[in-house]
Write an enzyme that holds these catalytic residues in place. Structure first.
Site, PDB file in Angstrom:
ATOM      1  N   SER A 128      13.787  -4.059 -16.688  1.00 16.72           N
ATOM      2  CA  SER A 128      15.090  -4.524 -17.180  1.00 16.72           C
ATOM      3  C   SER A 128      15.167  -6.045 -17.223  1.00 16.72           C
ATOM      4  CB  SER A 128      16.207  -4.015 -16.265  1.00 16.72           C
ATOM      5  OG  SER A 128      16.290  -2.620 -16.319  1.00 16.72           O
ATOM      6  N   SER A 160      13.702  -3.036  -8.511  1.00 14.72           N
ATOM      7  CA  SER A 160      13.792  -2.373  -7.205  1.00 14.72           C
ATOM      8  C   SER A 160      12.611  -2.748  -6.327  1.00 14.72           C
ATOM      9  CB  SER A 160      13.821  -0.850  -7.379  1.00 14.72           C
ATOM     10  OG  SER A 160      14.991  -0.483  -8.062  1.00 14.72           O
ATOM     11  N   GLU A 244       9.435   9.120 -14.409  1.00 14.62           N
ATOM     12  CA  GLU A 244      10.496   8.427 -13.706  1.00 14.62           C
ATOM     13  C   GLU A 244      11.766   9.267 -13.659  1.00 14.62           C
ATOM     14  OE1 GLU A 244      12.519   4.030 -13.568  1.00 14.62           O
ATOM     15  OE2 GLU A 244      11.820   4.761 -15.479  1.00 14.62           O
ATOM     16  N   ASN A 373      22.394   8.007 -17.088  1.00 13.10           N
ATOM     17  CA  ASN A 373      22.638   9.400 -17.470  1.00 13.10           C
ATOM     18  C   ASN A 373      23.238   9.506 -18.868  1.00 13.10           C
ATOM     19  OD1 ASN A 373      21.620   9.973 -15.002  1.00 13.10           O
ATOM     20  ND2 ASN A 373      23.334  11.224 -14.304  1.00 13.10           N
TER      21      ASN A 373
END
Lengths: 392, 343
Positions: A128, A160, A244, A373
């Protein structure tokens, strides 16, 4: 049709269970999103690797056990049922390793995988960017050709584990003149302590530095750290994006274990000996839904492992299902805990050493990372249901 | 482990689906609702010929069951086509009679009724008074069985039809009758019959939900507003994606329940309850999405979609309400001694 395990699979389960019983730390480790916890979790990865349990599905020559998907599911059930620590190596193991198996060279696999397996190199994902989240293909960080390699520049974010990790893998724009945004990207690996890399930790919702911003200023990456062909980065990344989103990122065992603990919490609250008559049927229904959801995901995994067709779009079904189950399950636990439910994992008196609080915070990120989502629902609608593409 | 349908099971599903598509079930459903069971009974005979009822009847009584996984396969197909009649109740009665026959080889009822159920001659209905006072389609069924406490009755008559929200479900209170069997064997067999009914209902709900989703996806692809297909809008897409997620994750619970059905009663109870609540919730999610995305035309009786939408709601509470099912899922496993006693 059956749900039976072979004698060999039962023996594998027993072996995993015995090893975990002997090795899982008695007291939970500090949160892996802190410096102290990260180090403790890295140490745990070493212990796992010493027992050859860190990457059971990998080939033996890289530290694995050549396990089938079904055996991996069994291991994961035992792992989480034993209350074993979260996996600090998960970004590398779940995301980078499948990419290397599919697109890497033998030299890369031999060099990168063993230190990933024992936690000596922990990986962060650098996909990202500030202006490229769901619309990942619009990313702007660049890889410029130089003698013997590439120079990386730009900014990555929401990376992350990057606050404490050793290396990162990501996508960079190497061919700015390509006719479409997702063409002209290259998939590269780079060290986070290299010259020109600045890591700025970002506090997640509860303040822990679970991710980081990366500023890259002419970071040199040798050709040997390009995965796949230069310019083919999008294809390389997307071919394993299903890993993922699907089973392998968040295995059913995590949820069956958590749902089991939730049911135990509910039974304890409902009163020993009279657990069939809880005082709050609304909570009972939510506990039941968590138990049912975890079982459904487990069975869905068994179906996937024993021949049902999968695919990237099918992994989107998994992603939506487990991420919402995780939140519902943890919210139910916090509600069941009443006044203790608001205690953070830092509180001495937090129930279960703060596992519910930590789990809840972690769960809240589920519908966002690995493709939101909303993006997954678009994929389900377009690729599985055949609905027409539209504006996002 | 092979947790998936094999080729033979897939072919069976495809054959049933093809037969039911050709049969044009909406007209059959409407006739049944209007009190004309003839087309429904003709279809019933064809279902028996395809082997549907034999799946619940043992070989010695003319069937080839019990085959719970195949029963689920067939009831998914029946649900997909909204086939009317006491289908669930007939296979539940067969499960009941089969268990009674196994417990007492001198019992007469199994030999009297099971061959007719397998051949399609007998459409039976069944109610357990602890669950519901109504027997489905008692007005036209050939046999009306009533489970009341530890007794199995056969009712001689039925009260007036109490129209259901699903007009193809004709409910009536069974009248007085004669006792066919009584005692602990009836209680044990009744539990198994109720689980069989709940499982078949869940399978029907899943099929219903699949059909509703397919119809709604087809509508969303062809219906245009603002110059584009409404299926290109995220508000529509996401609702349908959520419906697919609900159906996909209910399905493995169904087959796991089928595998658990013949075994330990407490485990079967939990597995069936999980399948029932999940499949019925998924069907209702599909029904709400179908109604909303079809818009006003979806709210009409005239559109055949109404036959599916109305059934979804009724299956949700038939043979185990959502609250009952959730409570059963959390019921603790009985102690080993209790478990062997239940066998």
């Amino acid at each position: 049709m059956d749900l039976d395990f072979t004698a060999g699979q039962d023996a594998f389960r027993a072996e995993a269970r015995d090893w975990l019983r002997a090795h899982v730390p008695a007291a939970p480790l500090p949160s892996l999103e802190t410096a102290e916890g990260f180090a403790a979790h890295r140490e745990w990865e070493r212990t796992l690797a010493d027992g050859r349990w860190s990457v059971v599905s990998w080939p033996a020559r890289y530290g694995g056990r050549d396990c089938s998907l079904l055996e991996w599911l069994i291991f994961e059930e035992e792992y989480y049922a034993a209350g074993a620590p979260g996996r600090v190596g998960q970004n590398g193991i779940n995301l980078l390793a499948p990419t290397l198996f599919e697109h890497g060279t033998e030299e890369q696999r031999a060099r990168v995988l063993p230190p990933m397996a024992d936690g000596s190199v922990v990986w962060a994902q650098a996909w990202s960017e500030p202006e490229a989240g769901s619309d990942l293909a619009s990313l702007r960080s660049t890889a410029v050709r130089t003698d013997g390699g590439w120079l990386l520049s730009g900014q990555k974010t929401w990376s992350s584990r990057a606050a404490f990790a050793d290396r990162a893998f990501g996508l960079f724009r190497s061919h700015p003149d390509a006719d479409r945004p997702h063409r002209g990207l290259t998939y590269l690996m780079f060290p986070l302590d290299a010259e020109g890399v600045t890591v700025r930790p970002i506090g997640r919702l509860d303040g822990k530095p679970a991710f980081a911003e990366l500023f890259l200023d002419g970071v040199f990456v040798p050709d040997e750290d390009v995965i796949g062909e230069p310019g083919q980065g999008w294809r390389v990344a997307m071919s394993t994006a299903g890993n993922e989103r699907g089973l392998t990122l968040r295995s059913p065992g995590r949820f069956t274990a958590a749902a089991g603990r939730l049911a135990a919490l509910w039974h304890a609250r409902a009163g020993a000996g009279d657990a069939g008559t809880p005082s709050d049927t609304a909570l009972r229904d939510r506990v039941a839904d968590a138990v049912i959801g975890a079982r459904a995901y487990q069975l869905f995994g068994y179906a996937s492992a024993t021949g049902a067709s999968g695919g990237t779009a099918a992994s989107s079904l998994n992603k939506v299902f487990w991420s919402e189950l995780d939140i519902a399950l943890h919210e139910t636990a916090l509600d069941l805990l009443g006044p203790l439910g608001e205690l953070s994992d830092a509180a001495d008196e937090a129930p279960a050493h703060g596992a519910w609080a930590e789990g809840h915070t972690f769960a809240l990120a589920g519908p966002i990372y690995a493709g939101t989502n909303e993006i997954q629902r678009d994929i389900i609608a377009e690729r599985l249901l055949g609905l027409p593409k539209g504006r996002r | 482990m092979h947790f998936r349908l094999d080729d033979e099971q897939r072919q069976f599903a495809a054959a049933l689906d093809g037969m039911l598509t050709a049969a044009g079930t909406p007209a059959v459903v409407r006739a049944w609702a209007a009190g004309d069971p003839a087309p429904g009974r003709a279809l019933w005979t064809r279902l028996a010929e395809a082997g549907v009822f034999g799946l619940a009847v043992p070989e010695r009584h003319g069937g080839f069951g019990p085959l719970p996984a195949e029963l689920v396969v067939s009831f998914v197909a029946l649900g997909r086509h909204a086939v009317p009649g006491p289908l669930v109740e007939t296979v539940a009665a067969a499960a009941l009679l089969d268990r009674l026959g196994a417990a007492d080889e001198h019992a007469e009822a199994p030999g009297v009724w099971l061959p007719g159920i397998a051949s399609g001659k007998t459409a039976a209905t069944l109610c357990r008074t602890a669950d519901s006072p109504y027997a489905l389609d008692a007005d036209t069924a050939d046999a009306v069985f009533v489970l009341d406490d530890d007794a199995l009755h056969r009712a001689e008559s039925a009260g007036p039809v109490q129209p259901s929200a699903d007009s193809a479900r004709r409910l009536a209170r069974p009248g007085p009758g004669t006792v066919l069997a009584q005692g602990p064997a009836v209680v044990a067999a009744a539990g198994h019959a109720a689980r069989t009914a709940a499982l078949a209902t869940a399978a029907q709900a899943l099929g219903l939900g699949r059909a509703l989703l397919e119809a709604t996806v087809a509508h969303a692809r062809q219906r245009t507003q603002f110059g584009v297909a409404i299926g290109s809008f995220q508000a529509v897409k996401h609702r349908l994606a959520d419906t697919l997620v609900a159906l996909e994750f209910a399905e493995p619970l169904l087959y796991a329940a089928a595998l658990a059905l013949p075994g330990d009663p407490a485990e079967a109870e939990r597995a069936v309850a999980a399948a029932k609540v999940s499949a019925c919730e998924a069907a209702c999610t599909a029904a709400r999405a179908a109604l909303r995305i079809h818009g006003a035309v979806g709210y009409t009786e005239e559109l055949d979609l109404s036959l599916w939408i109305r059934k979804a709601r009724c299956l949700r509470t038939a043979w185990g309400t959502p609250a009952d099912c959730r409570a059963r899922v959390l019921r603790p496993a009985p102690a080993p001694s209790e478990r062997s006693a239940a066998r």
